[in-house]
Design a protein around this motif. Structure first.
Motif, mmCIF file in Angstrom:
data_model
loop_
_atom_site.group_PDB
_atom_site.id
_atom_site.type_symbol
_atom_site.label_atom_id
_atom_site.label_comp_id
_atom_site.label_asym_id
_atom_site.label_seq_id
_atom_site.Cartn_x
_atom_site.Cartn_y
_atom_site.Cartn_z
ATOM 1 N N GLY A 71 0.751 -1.251 0.000
ATOM 2 C CA GLY A 71 0.000 0.000 0.000
ATOM 3 C C GLY A 71 0.777 1.295 0.000
ATOM 4 O O GLY A 71 0.212 2.345 -0.256
ATOM 5 N N GLY A 72 2.074 1.267 0.359
ATOM 6 C CA GLY A 72 2.793 2.526 0.474
ATOM 7 C C GLY A 72 2.405 3.271 1.741
ATOM 8 O O GLY A 72 1.687 2.751 2.596
ATOM 9 N N SER A 73 2.871 4.504 1.878
ATOM 10 C CA SER A 73 2.587 5.236 3.113
ATOM 11 C C SER A 73 2.789 6.729 2.922
ATOM 12 O O SER A 73 3.234 7.191 1.870
ATOM 13 C CB SER A 73 3.495 4.749 4.244
ATOM 14 O OG SER A 73 4.810 5.278 4.089
ATOM 15 N N TRP A 74 2.507 7.457 3.988
ATOM 16 C CA TRP A 74 2.678 8.909 3.990
ATOM 17 C C TRP A 74 4.143 9.324 3.797
ATOM 18 O O TRP A 74 4.431 10.439 3.393
ATOM 19 C CB TRP A 74 2.146 9.508 5.286
ATOM 20 C CG TRP A 74 2.807 8.959 6.528
ATOM 21 C CD1 TRP A 74 2.352 7.945 7.314
ATOM 22 C CD2 TRP A 74 4.041 9.394 7.119
ATOM 23 N NE1 TRP A 74 3.228 7.702 8.358
ATOM 24 C CE2 TRP A 74 4.268 8.584 8.266
ATOM 25 C CE3 TRP A 74 4.966 10.384 6.810
ATOM 26 C CZ2 TRP A 74 5.387 8.742 9.088
ATOM 27 C CZ3 TRP A 74 6.092 10.541 7.623
ATOM 28 C CH2 TRP A 74 6.283 9.729 8.743
ATOM 29 N N SER A 75 5.092 8.420 4.093
ATOM 30 C CA SER A 75 6.512 8.767 4.002
ATOM 31 C C SER A 75 7.176 8.254 2.734
ATOM 32 O O SER A 75 8.379 8.439 2.554
ATOM 33 C CB SER A 75 7.270 8.220 5.223
ATOM 34 O OG SER A 75 7.453 6.829 5.119
ATOM 35 N N ARG A 76 6.413 7.604 1.885
ATOM 36 C CA ARG A 76 6.975 7.031 0.671
ATOM 37 C C ARG A 76 6.508 7.776 -0.579
ATOM 38 O O ARG A 76 5.433 8.347 -0.618
ATOM 39 C CB ARG A 76 6.587 5.559 0.550
ATOM 40 C CG ARG A 76 7.273 4.643 1.547
ATOM 41 C CD ARG A 76 8.763 4.546 1.278
ATOM 42 N NE ARG A 76 9.407 3.575 2.135
ATOM 43 C CZ ARG A 76 9.910 2.425 1.697
ATOM 44 N NH1 ARG A 76 9.850 2.121 0.422
ATOM 45 N NH2 ARG A 76 10.479 1.591 2.526
ATOM 46 N N ALA A 77 7.332 7.710 -1.614
ATOM 47 C CA ALA A 77 7.001 8.329 -2.892
ATOM 48 C C ALA A 77 5.716 7.726 -3.452
ATOM 49 O O ALA A 77 5.363 6.581 -3.132
ATOM 50 C CB ALA A 77 8.149 8.120 -3.880
ATOM 51 N N PRO A 78 4.997 8.465 -4.293
ATOM 52 C CA PRO A 78 3.756 7.936 -4.884
ATOM 53 C C PRO A 78 3.928 6.581 -5.556
ATOM 54 O O PRO A 78 3.026 5.740 -5.501
ATOM 55 C CB PRO A 78 3.377 9.023 -5.902
ATOM 56 C CG PRO A 78 3.935 10.283 -5.325
ATOM 57 C CD PRO A 78 5.228 9.876 -4.673
ATOM 58 N N SER A 79 5.082 6.350 -6.174
ATOM 59 C CA SER A 79 5.286 5.083 -6.886
ATOM 60 C C SER A 79 5.178 3.874 -5.970
ATOM 61 O O SER A 79 4.807 2.777 -6.412
ATOM 62 C CB SER A 79 6.657 5.086 -7.579
ATOM 63 O OG SER A 79 7.698 5.272 -6.634
ATOM 64 N N ALA A 80 5.491 4.032 -4.691
ATOM 65 C CA ALA A 80 5.431 2.904 -3.743
ATOM 66 C C ALA A 80 4.006 2.530 -3.378
ATOM 67 O O ALA A 80 3.793 1.495 -2.741
ATOM 68 C CB ALA A 80 6.218 3.236 -2.481
ATOM 69 N N SER A 81 3.033 3.349 -3.747
ATOM 70 C CA SER A 81 1.637 3.047 -3.416
ATOM 71 C C SER A 81 0.907 2.373 -4.565
ATOM 72 O O SER A 81 -0.305 2.182 -4.505
ATOM 73 C CB SER A 81 0.891 4.329 -3.023
ATOM 74 O OG SER A 81 0.732 5.191 -4.145
ATOM 75 N N ARG A 82 1.630 2.011 -5.629
ATOM 76 C CA ARG A 82 0.989 1.316 -6.745
ATOM 77 C C ARG A 82 0.337 0.010 -6.278
ATOM 78 O O ARG A 82 0.812 -0.643 -5.350
ATOM 79 C CB ARG A 82 2.014 1.007 -7.842
ATOM 80 C CG ARG A 82 2.523 2.223 -8.592
ATOM 81 C CD ARG A 82 3.519 1.842 -9.670
ATOM 82 N NE ARG A 82 4.742 1.249 -9.122
ATOM 83 C CZ ARG A 82 5.070 -0.023 -9.219
ATOM 84 N NH1 ARG A 82 4.274 -0.876 -9.846
ATOM 85 N NH2 ARG A 82 6.196 -0.466 -8.698
ATOM 86 N N SER A 83 -0.718 -0.373 -6.957
ATOM 87 C CA SER A 83 -1.448 -1.589 -6.584
ATOM 88 C C SER A 83 -0.552 -2.820 -6.571
ATOM 89 O O SER A 83 -0.765 -3.741 -5.771
ATOM 90 C CB SER A 83 -2.609 -1.820 -7.552
ATOM 91 O OG SER A 83 -3.510 -0.739 -7.539
#
Length: 215
Positions: free
Chosen positions: A179-191
């Motif tokens: 899921g990624g997080s508030w501290s990670r770049a947008p790319s880390a939240s990819r499905s």
């Protein structure tokens, strides 16, 4: 274990750095948290213990999602990078990821990847439900906090898993985070993005989601 084994990672407001120490717990990650915020600084073991406790209280089975269940819920029928599309700017409406709200507070080396070019008003965790839900009516599957999954991590798990309801390998050393997080770049939240950690690890951007199965 979260009540007795002290120590995790937190944000030091004095100098704007990320530190590890006994004072950083689920109650104090170094930034303000309320009952509406997702819990952080909880290990996989903590999350499983919570699910077992809730199961005993509710009478239904409460557990962590498998990695496949998590991705199915996140994609909600899409094959795109994010449930809102392939353009990361669309995350501004659906996800709390690293953006200008965070990068203005922390030195660049503290960010785990390039931040998004927008500002959602949340430097750290955001209260649950602040962003638009996906097509299944689920909130915060992209961003906010990494979510522990039930499975052991295997870099090629899907290559040799059954197509229906795969549950991952029987053994391993690290558990899956999604899921990624508030501290990670947008790319880390990819499905499709996969992350992992040892079951005892606690971090200020790691939490969990509960699956409930009615008996």
């Amino acid at each position: 274990p979260a009540e007795t084994a002290r120590g995790g990672r937190g944000y030091d407001t004095a100098d704007g750095t990320v530190r590890t120490g006994p004072k950083y717990t689920w109650e104090n990650p170094g930034f303000a948290q309320t009952d509406r915020h997702p819990v952080v600084n909880v290990s996989w073991n903590d999350a499983v213990g919570f699910c077992e406790f809730i199961s005993s209280m509710e009478g239904d089975v409460c557990r962590l999602p498998t990695e496949a269940e998590w991705e199915y819920a996140c994609r909600c029928g899409t094959i795109l990078q994010w449930s809102a599309g392939d353009d990361e700017s669309g995350l501004a409406d659906i996800a709390n990821v690293a953006d200008a709200s965070l990068s203005s507070l922390r030195p660049p080396e503290g960010l785990r990847g390039p931040a998004g070019g927008w500002s959602d008003g949340f430097a750290f965790t955001s209260p649950a439900g602040e962003f638009r839900p996906n097509a299944f009516g689920l909130f915060d599957l992209h961003g906010n906090v990494w979510e522990w999954c039930r499975d052991w991590h295997d870099p090629k798990a899907y290559d040799h898993s059954p197509r229906e309801n795969p549950t991952g390998p029987a053994t391993g050393t690290e558990r899956v985070l999604r899921g990624g997080s508030w501290s990670r770049a947008p790319s880390a939240s990819r499905s499709a993005f996969r992350h992992r950690a040892v079951p005892s690890e606690r971090d200020m951007d790691v939490g969990f989601r509960v699956v409930q199965t009615w008996r």
